[in-house]
Write a protein that holds these residues in place. Structure first.
Motif, PDB file in Angstrom:
ATOM      1  N   VAL A  50       0.831  -1.203   0.000  1.00 35.82           N
ATOM      2  CA  VAL A  50       0.000   0.000   0.000  1.00 35.82           C
ATOM      3  C   VAL A  50       0.868   1.256   0.000  1.00 35.82           C
ATOM      4  CG1 VAL A  50      -1.646   1.351   1.369  1.00 35.82           C
ATOM      5  CG2 VAL A  50      -1.996  -1.091   1.069  1.00 35.82           C
ATOM      6  N   GLY A  51       1.947   1.220   0.788  1.00 36.98           N
ATOM      7  CA  GLY A  51       2.847   2.360   0.818  1.00 36.98           C
ATOM      8  C   GLY A  51       3.500   2.613  -0.525  1.00 36.98           C
ATOM      9  N   ALA A  54       0.934   4.107  -2.837  1.00 35.00           N
ATOM     10  CA  ALA A  54       0.661   5.498  -2.472  1.00 35.00           C
ATOM     11  C   ALA A  54       1.808   6.404  -2.895  1.00 35.00           C
ATOM     12  CB  ALA A  54       0.421   5.604  -0.969  1.00 35.00           C
ATOM     13  N   TRP A  55       3.041   5.969  -2.675  1.00 39.22           N
ATOM     14  CA  TRP A  55       4.195   6.787  -3.041  1.00 39.22           C
ATOM     15  C   TRP A  55       4.321   6.931  -4.557  1.00 39.22           C
ATOM     16  CZ3 TRP A  55       7.552   3.473   0.728  1.00 39.22           C
ATOM     17  CH2 TRP A  55       7.192   3.790   2.033  1.00 39.22           C
ATOM     18  N   THR A  56       3.794   5.957  -5.290  1.00 37.51           N
ATOM     19  CA  THR A  56       3.852   6.040  -6.753  1.00 37.51           C
ATOM     20  C   THR A  56       2.851   7.053  -7.293  1.00 37.51           C
ATOM     21  OG1 THR A  56       4.537   3.717  -6.868  1.00 37.51           O
ATOM     22  CG2 THR A  56       3.687   4.717  -8.880  1.00 37.51           C
ATOM     23  N   HIS A  57       1.646   7.074  -6.712  1.00 38.13           N
ATOM     24  CA  HIS A  57       0.580   7.927  -7.231  1.00 38.13           C
ATOM     25  C   HIS A  57       0.469   9.267  -6.506  1.00 38.13           C
ATOM     26  CE1 HIS A  57      -0.644   3.918  -8.662  1.00 38.13           C
ATOM     27  NE2 HIS A  57      -1.290   4.552  -9.622  1.00 38.13           N
ATOM     28  N   ALA A 376       5.949   7.657  11.483  1.00 39.49           N
ATOM     29  CA  ALA A 376       6.449   8.259  10.244  1.00 39.49           C
ATOM     30  C   ALA A 376       5.894   7.531   9.018  1.00 39.49           C
ATOM     31  CB  ALA A 376       7.980   8.228  10.241  1.00 39.49           C
ATOM     32  N   TYR A 377       5.859   6.196   9.068  1.00 41.22           N
ATOM     33  CA  TYR A 377       5.345   5.434   7.922  1.00 41.22           C
ATOM     34  C   TYR A 377       3.858   5.683   7.735  1.00 41.22           C
ATOM     35  CZ  TYR A 377       4.742   1.564   4.665  1.00 41.22           C
ATOM     36  OH  TYR A 377       4.460   0.815   3.542  1.00 41.22           O
ATOM     37  N   TRP A 378       3.119   5.696   8.847  1.00 42.82           N
ATOM     38  CA  TRP A 378       1.677   5.956   8.743  1.00 42.82           C
ATOM     39  C   TRP A 378       1.404   7.355   8.198  1.00 42.82           C
ATOM     40  CZ3 TRP A 378      -0.510   9.823  11.855  1.00 42.82           C
ATOM     41  CH2 TRP A 378      -1.879  10.013  11.664  1.00 42.82           C
TER      42      TRP A 378
END
Length: 648
Positions: A50-51, A54-57, A376-378
């Protein structure tokens, strides 16, 4: 009596029998709750996926920079708007429209500008004067003065009027101020709307309020981030001071526990006594002052709480409350003075245990670091998910166009049928969204992101609780200290927890995370239902929130005791939770305040004298039982779980 005791133990489980060969935490144990361990690993893999998605889009620039009507960022380096950091509204009065609350966008053209306007000026007065060059910078990019005044205003190429403005959160808002109680912009109380009529300043105020309301949530997060970046070194200094004070406090507890406890008790009594005296003096001082005899009921609720300090009844209420607290504390001190000696002995023992397991002072740093990683990740995943939408353009009009609110393409809108049917309409950026499957799943991904944050954060806390419980259990059952202590009790307990009980920790954390995510959803629904007038729905929501709050507190308490059982006996989560629950039920009277309700016992089991003073073993007929209530373990764990975290 014997039958009653057997029946009592039958209801609440059977206590542990005393085993003279038991030397503390079981070292030869097996893996527990393997299925939950597998589920946790799969969930982490999905969380990472999921991360990555999310980081891609995602594009965090959508949060940092304001966006004009064409979806372009203001003030971003490397773009044509790099030198235009401020967003200018053509007609901010339209921001007072309810559409702002629905679409989160003002139904008026918006452009990026170098600076906000600093003077009153209308297009009618400027288009054929020397002020036109100044006025032109607030028109749409590429504007050429080839149209008539009516066509320019109809097509939205330029604003009808410029109003003195000041930048706020990178947006240009009217420079509204109060002079002798009268609202003004510049030196005027009214302004010309650019169409030949004058309007009141209050319309600008309403528009600015609605436009500013859209920014509040975003700007709050940005202000918090900016505060941290500016004052981070002061935060570090504060943490270091807290760490040194905590170390000093723990050292003093070992040698001066009795003095410190009595000093704190006396200080509390003196502070309450001074509070009673101060309330009485204020009550006497207000005697005879006008308005001081008004009752609290007659005054009603006031948003300015300082008003209540001018009432005698307020100080009388404070004095009564403080007097009751003072009396309760003094009575407890008189009747429970012997229990305070037990508490002092327990504090000394806990401090001595920390002295033998010094590395426990550093373990909270490990928990703090892991929690920072989770947060931080959340947070980064949530930001990227919330900014992974596409720019959506909609038709905006004063309310007469039948196509208002429909999506459009800004590149082809000028030649479209909608533009011909609605000459005054504009195709402008509305918000970020999308119609693809990914965009429809964004809400679910955000919920999964929040759920995984709760699960991992609770897992980290559970790991710390099991580690500290295992380390101090080794100290508790060591007959000859420090010879019988393992070389590295904390690292041994940490290794056992990860190697054998990752699944059990994940199970306990999962249960707590489910309750917490339900509470988050209830809070979300409560916010959505605030505008409703359904009293039954509000009552039901309040009851649900209260019940789940109580459930979370109970699960936290039960998990904490279950983790102690896991650390000592190596059983799975369900067995440990059941044994912990029955243990609490068998000692339900001593549970709320063991330090004050459980008298010292004699050394009858061959253990070291100090633990026996604090935890005398129980007997069942001729059978000697293992201490059925390992409160010292909890107290030792609390020293590292509550006092030592002040290091952070």
């Amino acid at each position: 009596m014997g039958s009653e005791r057997q029946h009592y133990y039958g209801k609440h489980g059977t206590p542990q029998k005393y085993d003279p060969t038991f030397k503390g935490p079981i070292y030869h144990r097996g893996c527990t709750d393997i299925i939950c361990c597998v589920f946790l690993l799969l969930a982490i893999v999905g969380y990472v996926a999921v991360g990555i998605i999310a980081w891609t889009h995602g594009d965090p620039r959508k949060v940092i920079y304001p966006t004009d009507s064409r979806g372009e960022f203001c003030g971003q380096k490397g773009t044509k708007n790099a030198n235009k950091p401020y967003l200018f509204y053509f007609n901010i009065v339209k921001c007072a429209s309810p559409l702002v609350l629905l679409e989160f966008q003002c139904p008026t053209p918006q452009i990026c500008v170098e600076k906000c306007p600093d003077r009153y000026l209308t297009y009618l007065n400027a288009h054929k004067s020397q002020d036109f060059q100044y006025y032109k910078q607030f028109c749409v990019p590429g504007f050429q003065n080839t149209k008539g005044v009516a066509e320019v205003l109809r097509d939205g190429d330029c604003p009808a009027v410029l109003i003195p403005s000041k930048p706020l959160a990178q947006r240009c808002f009217p420079a509204i101020h109060a002079h002798k109680g009268v609202l003004m912009v510049g030196n005027e109380t009214t302004y010309e709307d650019g169409h030949g009529s004058r309007k009141n300043i209050t319309e600008l105020v309403e528009g600015a309020k609605k436009a500013n309301g859209v920014l509040e949530a975003r700007q709050l997060a940005m202000r918090i981030f900016e505060d941290y970046t500016v004052s981070w070194y002061w935060i570090v200094i504060g943490l270091v001071i807290a760490m040194l004070m905590s170390l000093l406090f723990i050292v003093l507890l070992r040698f001066l526990a009795g003095i410190m406890v009595w000093v704190m008790i006396i200080m509390v009594i003196l502070v309450l006594g001074y509070g009673i005296f101060h309330c009485y003096m204020e009550y006497v001082r207000l005697r005879g002052e006008a308005g001081s005899d008004i009752s609290l009921v007659d005054l009603g609720f006031q948003t300015d709480l300082r008003v209540y300090l001018h009432l005698r009844q307020t100080w009388m209420a404070f004095m009564i409350i403080l007097s009751i607290l003072e009396a309760i504390i003094i009575l407890l001190l008189i009747f429970l003075r012997k229990r305070i000696l037990i508490a002092i002995a327990l504090i000394k023992e806990a401090s001595r245990a920390v002295g033998y397991v010094m590395c426990s002072l550093l373990y909270p740093l490990v928990t703090f670091f892991l929690l920072c990683l989770c947060i931080a990740y959340w947070a980064s995943t949530a930001v990227f998910l919330s900014t992974s939408n596409e720019a959506i353009y909609k038709i905006f009009d004063g309310g007469t166009c039948q196509f208002a609110g429909k999506t459009c393409n800004p590149e082809t809108f000028a030649s479209s049928n909608e533009s011909r049917l609605c000459p005054g309409a504009h195709c402008q950026f509305a918000f970020y969204g999308g119609e693809s499957g990914y965009h429809r799943a964004l809400l679910g991904l955000q919920i999964f992101n929040a759920f995984m944050f709760f699960w991992l954060a609770n897992f980290v806390l559970a790991l710390g609780q099991v580690t500290l419980a295992g380390a101090f259990a080794s100290y508790y059952w060591a007959l000859h200290k420090p010879d019988d202590l393992p070389a590295f009790p904390l690292f041994s307990a940490f290794g056992r927890a990860l190697r054998y009980h990752t699944g059990s920790l994940a199970f306990g954390a999962l249960i707590l995370a489910i309750v917490q995510i339900i509470r988050v959803m209830l809070e979300y629904l409560d916010q959505r239902l605030k505008a409703a007038e359904n009293k039954f729905a509000k009552f039901l929501m309040t009851c649900l929130k209260c019940c789940f709050w109580c459930l979370e507190k109970f699960i936290r308490f039960l998990n904490r005791n279950a983790y102690i059982m896991i650390a000592i006996y190596g059983t799975n989560f369900c067995t440990s939770a059941r044994n912990a629950f029955f243990l609490l039920m068998r000692n339900i009277i001593r549970d709320p305040g063991f330090l004050f309700l459980h008298p010292p016992d004699q050394d009858r089991a061959g253990h070291s004298a100090t633990p026996q003073l604090l935890l005398g073993p129980y007997t069942d007929g001729d059978h000697r039982l293992l201490p059925d209530c390992p409160w010292l373990l909890q107290c030792l764990r609390h020293v590292c779980g509550h006092v030592v975290p002040l290091l952070l």
